[in-house]
Design a protein around this motif. Structure first.
Motif, PDB file in Angstrom:
ATOM      1  N   ILE A  46      20.666   6.123  57.033  1.00 21.89           N
ATOM      2  CA  ILE A  46      22.571   7.049  57.169  1.00 21.89           C
ATOM      3  C   ILE A  46      23.190   6.624  58.852  1.00 21.89           C
ATOM      4  CG2 ILE A  46      23.870   9.063  57.357  1.00 21.89           C
ATOM      5  CD1 ILE A  46      21.469  10.148  55.602  1.00 21.89           C
ATOM      6  N   LEU A  47      23.971   6.535  58.936  1.00 26.25           N
ATOM      7  CA  LEU A  47      24.366   5.285  60.134  1.00 26.25           C
ATOM      8  C   LEU A  47      25.786   6.755  60.432  1.00 26.25           C
ATOM      9  CD1 LEU A  47      25.050   1.630  59.106  1.00 26.25           C
ATOM     10  CD2 LEU A  47      23.174   2.913  60.111  1.00 26.25           C
ATOM     11  N   ALA A  48      26.413   7.105  59.925  1.00 22.44           N
ATOM     12  CA  ALA A  48      28.093   8.372  60.017  1.00 22.44           C
ATOM     13  C   ALA A  48      27.435   9.216  58.894  1.00 22.44           C
ATOM     14  CB  ALA A  48      28.783   7.082  60.675  1.00 22.44           C
ATOM     15  N   GLY A  49      28.628  10.388  59.337  1.00 21.17           N
ATOM     16  CA  GLY A  49      28.422  11.258  58.245  1.00 21.17           C
ATOM     17  C   GLY A  49      27.589  12.132  57.886  1.00 21.17           C
ATOM     18  N   THR A  50      27.823  12.664  56.535  1.00 16.24           N
ATOM     19  CA  THR A  50      26.874  13.854  55.836  1.00 16.24           C
ATOM     20  C   THR A  50      26.289  13.683  54.221  1.00 16.24           C
ATOM     21  OG1 THR A  50      28.213  15.330  55.858  1.00 16.24           O
ATOM     22  CG2 THR A  50      27.041  15.237  58.176  1.00 16.24           C
ATOM     23  N   GLY A  51      25.537  13.900  54.017  1.00 20.79           N
ATOM     24  CA  GLY A  51      25.680  14.007  52.262  1.00 20.79           C
ATOM     25  C   GLY A  51      24.120  15.118  52.175  1.00 20.79           C
ATOM     26  N   THR A  52      23.923  14.668  50.509  1.00 26.10           N
ATOM     27  CA  THR A  52      22.899  15.223  50.495  1.00 26.10           C
ATOM     28  C   THR A  52      22.318  14.856  49.341  1.00 26.10           C
ATOM     29  OG1 THR A  52      23.765  17.880  49.920  1.00 26.10           O
ATOM     30  CG2 THR A  52      22.820  17.249  48.520  1.00 26.10           C
ATOM     31  N   PHE A  53      20.818  14.358  49.380  1.00 21.80           N
ATOM     32  CA  PHE A  53      20.385  13.824  48.144  1.00 21.80           C
ATOM     33  C   PHE A  53      19.001  15.389  48.020  1.00 21.80           C
ATOM     34  CE2 PHE A  53      15.630  12.172  48.502  1.00 21.80           C
ATOM     35  CZ  PHE A  53      15.830  11.149  47.606  1.00 21.80           C
ATOM     36  N   ALA A  80      27.780  12.127  48.779  1.00 17.81           N
ATOM     37  CA  ALA A  80      28.819  12.347  50.116  1.00 17.81           C
ATOM     38  C   ALA A  80      29.371  13.419  50.386  1.00 17.81           C
ATOM     39  CB  ALA A  80      29.341  10.809  50.313  1.00 17.81           C
ATOM     40  N   ASP A  81      29.699  13.770  51.651  1.00 18.66           N
ATOM     41  CA  ASP A  81      30.258  15.189  52.345  1.00 18.66           C
ATOM     42  C   ASP A  81      31.314  14.768  51.708  1.00 18.66           C
ATOM     43  OD1 ASP A  81      29.491  17.671  53.276  1.00 18.66           O
ATOM     44  OD2 ASP A  81      31.477  16.681  54.653  1.00 18.66           O
ATOM     45  N   LYS A  82      32.079  16.171  51.647  1.00 12.41           N
ATOM     46  CA  LYS A  82      33.277  15.751  50.679  1.00 12.41           C
ATOM     47  C   LYS A  82      34.730  15.398  52.166  1.00 12.41           C
ATOM     48  CE  LYS A  82      33.676  18.835  46.923  1.00 12.41           C
ATOM     49  NZ  LYS A  82      34.224  20.270  46.369  1.00 12.41           N
ATOM     50  N   TYR A  83      34.285  16.005  53.989  1.00  8.86           N
ATOM     51  CA  TYR A  83      34.477  15.963  54.928  1.00  8.86           C
ATOM     52  C   TYR A  83      34.265  14.890  55.510  1.00  8.86           C
ATOM     53  CZ  TYR A  83      36.198  20.751  52.286  1.00  8.86           C
ATOM     54  OH  TYR A  83      36.607  22.047  52.324  1.00  8.86           O
ATOM     55  N   ALA A  84      33.310  14.742  55.769  1.00 10.01           N
ATOM     56  CA  ALA A  84      31.977  13.801  56.561  1.00 10.01           C
ATOM     57  C   ALA A  84      31.587  13.028  55.872  1.00 10.01           C
ATOM     58  CB  ALA A  84      31.808  14.494  57.973  1.00 10.01           C
ATOM     59  N   PRO A  85      32.154  12.290  54.600  1.00  6.43           N
ATOM     60  CA  PRO A  85      31.464  11.320  54.160  1.00  6.43           C
ATOM     61  C   PRO A  85      30.690   9.994  54.736  1.00  6.43           C
ATOM     62  CG  PRO A  85      33.596  10.411  53.816  1.00  6.43           C
ATOM     63  CD  PRO A  85      33.435  11.904  54.838  1.00  6.43           C
ATOM     64  N   TRP A  86      29.464  10.361  53.773  1.00  8.10           N
ATOM     65  CA  TRP A  86      28.600   9.666  55.290  1.00  8.10           C
ATOM     66  C   TRP A  86      29.035   7.621  54.908  1.00  8.10           C
ATOM     67  CZ3 TRP A  86      23.117  11.180  52.528  1.00  8.10           C
ATOM     68  CH2 TRP A  86      22.806  11.509  51.168  1.00  8.10           C
ATOM     69  N   SER A  87      27.510   7.154  55.797  1.00 12.69           N
ATOM     70  CA  SER A  87      28.115   5.403  55.798  1.00 12.69           C
ATOM     71  C   SER A  87      26.710   5.411  56.234  1.00 12.69           C
ATOM     72  CB  SER A  87      28.508   4.696  56.907  1.00 12.69           C
ATOM     73  OG  SER A  87      29.820   5.484  57.098  1.00 12.69           O
ATOM     74  N   TYR A  88      25.858   4.492  55.438  1.00 12.73           N
ATOM     75  CA  TYR A  88      24.832   4.082  55.021  1.00 12.73           C
ATOM     76  C   TYR A  88      24.449   2.731  54.902  1.00 12.73           C
ATOM     77  CZ  TYR A  88      24.805   5.200  50.457  1.00 12.73           C
ATOM     78  OH  TYR A  88      25.316   5.280  48.902  1.00 12.73           O
ATOM     79  N   VAL A  89      23.170   2.593  55.195  1.00 17.72           N
ATOM     80  CA  VAL A  89      22.444   1.247  55.014  1.00 17.72           C
ATOM     81  C   VAL A  89      20.844   1.178  53.898  1.00 17.72           C
ATOM     82  CG1 VAL A  89      22.950  -0.381  56.700  1.00 17.72           C
ATOM     83  CG2 VAL A  89      21.299   0.732  57.276  1.00 17.72           C
ATOM     84  N   TRP A  90      21.617   0.448  53.462  1.00 17.52           N
ATOM     85  CA  TRP A  90      20.059   0.438  51.979  1.00 17.52           C
ATOM     86  C   TRP A  90      18.909  -1.192  51.756  1.00 17.52           C
ATOM     87  CZ3 TRP A  90      24.345  -0.564  49.646  1.00 17.52           C
ATOM     88  CH2 TRP A  90      24.201  -0.942  48.983  1.00 17.52           C
ATOM     89  N   VAL A  91      17.593  -1.144  51.655  1.00 20.80           N
ATOM     90  CA  VAL A  91      16.615  -1.963  50.903  1.00 20.80           C
ATOM     91  C   VAL A  91      16.391  -1.203  49.810  1.00 20.80           C
ATOM     92  CG1 VAL A  91      15.009  -1.749  52.564  1.00 20.80           C
ATOM     93  CG2 VAL A  91      15.308  -3.586  51.405  1.00 20.80           C
ATOM     94  N   GLY A  92      15.926  -2.015  48.663  1.00 18.98           N
ATOM     95  CA  GLY A  92      15.306  -1.876  47.881  1.00 18.98           C
ATOM     96  C   GLY A  92      14.368  -3.569  47.592  1.00 18.98           C
ATOM     97  N   PHE A  93      12.639  -2.330  46.986  1.00 22.76           N
ATOM     98  CA  PHE A  93      11.754  -3.379  47.091  1.00 22.76           C
ATOM     99  C   PHE A  93      10.856  -3.197  46.598  1.00 22.76           C
ATOM    100  CE2 PHE A  93      10.804  -0.514  50.837  1.00 22.76           C
ATOM    101  CZ  PHE A  93       9.883  -0.454  50.871  1.00 22.76           C
ATOM    102  N   THR A  94       9.693  -4.147  46.133  1.00 22.21           N
ATOM    103  CA  THR A  94       8.955  -3.811  45.339  1.00 22.21           C
ATOM    104  C   THR A  94       7.751  -5.016  45.317  1.00 22.21           C
ATOM    105  OG1 THR A  94       8.581  -3.732  42.516  1.00 22.21           O
ATOM    106  CG2 THR A  94       9.174  -6.124  43.214  1.00 22.21           C
ATOM    107  N   GLY A  95       6.536  -4.642  44.262  1.00 23.91           N
ATOM    108  CA  GLY A  95       5.433  -5.967  44.356  1.00 23.91           C
ATOM    109  C   GLY A  95       4.316  -6.145  44.787  1.00 23.91           C
TER     110      GLY A  95
END
Length: 280
Positions: A46-53, A80-95
């Motif tokens: 998460i780069l900015a904001g808030t949310g729930t996982f 994402a939060d209703k008032y301060a929605p998050w920004s994020y990066v992600w990466v998926g991987f396998t192998g």
């Protein structure tokens, strides 16, 4: 819809290590993803904001400088939060090497969230991978080198023990979900009930109270979302994906998939693997 830049890849089934997807999302208030099941590992930062996982009946409220791990074949949901929605990066991987790598991160189903101060370095890794032309075979090695660098910074994280919220957790539902994850091809409500030695109706009530879904609804969602992510991130044939996701016949799988997503599996795969698409 959120503002997102994303790429999907198709590592071979026997890859030592391969990226399945990555990107960045700047979400709108209340934007959610899931419930979904993926056949690969996925890390969000998460780069900015808030949310729930939410995973395994536990809810984590997260903010900038934190992140979460999603393991294969676990149903998760995040919003994402209703008032301060998050920004994020992600990466998926396998192998073949993916399990060993994740073991070195100190994260798991019980400790899937973390604090991390290396935001610049993590974003830099994602940006470098996104700039690589996908049609050059040598770039797979370079992309994996940036993935390993990304994970090296995640390994410096501190797992979060709190705060989180325990939802209406039930050991029988947990056992049934674990059974489903290892018997996806044959699982039914009756089989789940027998696996945990409960009456079918009683288990259905527990499932509804705990997950908000009946066992049959949970099984259907588990199968179709796993199939969706296999279409996005693998080179399996439609028949192989149908079988891996618990569908006996590819034709019935195609009908269910189109009814759910509005496209048949081949159309969805072409769109997902051929274009930039909405983030995770």
């Amino acid at each position: 819809m959120e503002k997102a830049t994303a790429f999907d890849f198709s590592p071979t089934n026997d890859s030592f290590l391969g990226i399945t997807s990555l990107g960045r999302s700047d979400t709108l208030p209340g934007h959610h993803y899931g419930p979904a099941v993926r056949p690969y590992y996925l890390i969000h930062y998460i780069l900015a904001g808030t949310g729930t996982f939410r995973v395994s009946d536990v809810e984590y409220h997260l903010h900038a400088g934190q992140g979460f791990l999603i393991e294969p074949n676990y149903q998760t949901y995040y919003v994402a939060d209703k008032y301060a929605p998050w920004s994020y990066v992600w990466v998926g991987f396998t192998g073949k090497y993916a399990d060993e790598l994740v073991d070195q991160l100190g994260l798991s189903e019980d400790l899937p969230t973390f604090n991390n101060q290396y935001s610049y370095e993590l974003v830099d890794c994602i940006n470098h991978i996104m700039k690589l032309p996908p049609d050059k075979p040598e770039n797979e090695l370079l992309a994996n080198s940036y993935l390993l660098r990304f994970l090296s910074f995640i390994a410096r994280s501190k797992p979060i023990n709190a705060p989180h919220t325990i939802l209406q957790k039930n050991q029988y539902v947990d056992q049934a979900i674990h059974y489903l994850s290892t018997h996806i091809a044959t699982a039914s409500t009756d089989q789940l009930a027998r696996a945990v030695s409960l009456d079918r109706s009683y288990l259905s009530g527990l499932f509804k109270k705990t997950t908000g879904l009946t066992p049959s609804q949970y099984i259907r969602n588990f199968r179709i979302t796993k199939a969706r992510h296999l279409l996005e991130s693998s080179q399996l044939t439609i028949d192989e994906i149908a079988q891996a996701s618990g569908y006996e016949h590819a034709n019935s799988f195609s009908r269910i998939f189109k009814r759910t997503y509005g496209l048949n599996p081949r159309e969805y795969r072409k769109q997902a693997q051929g274009e930039h698409k909405q983030g995770r």
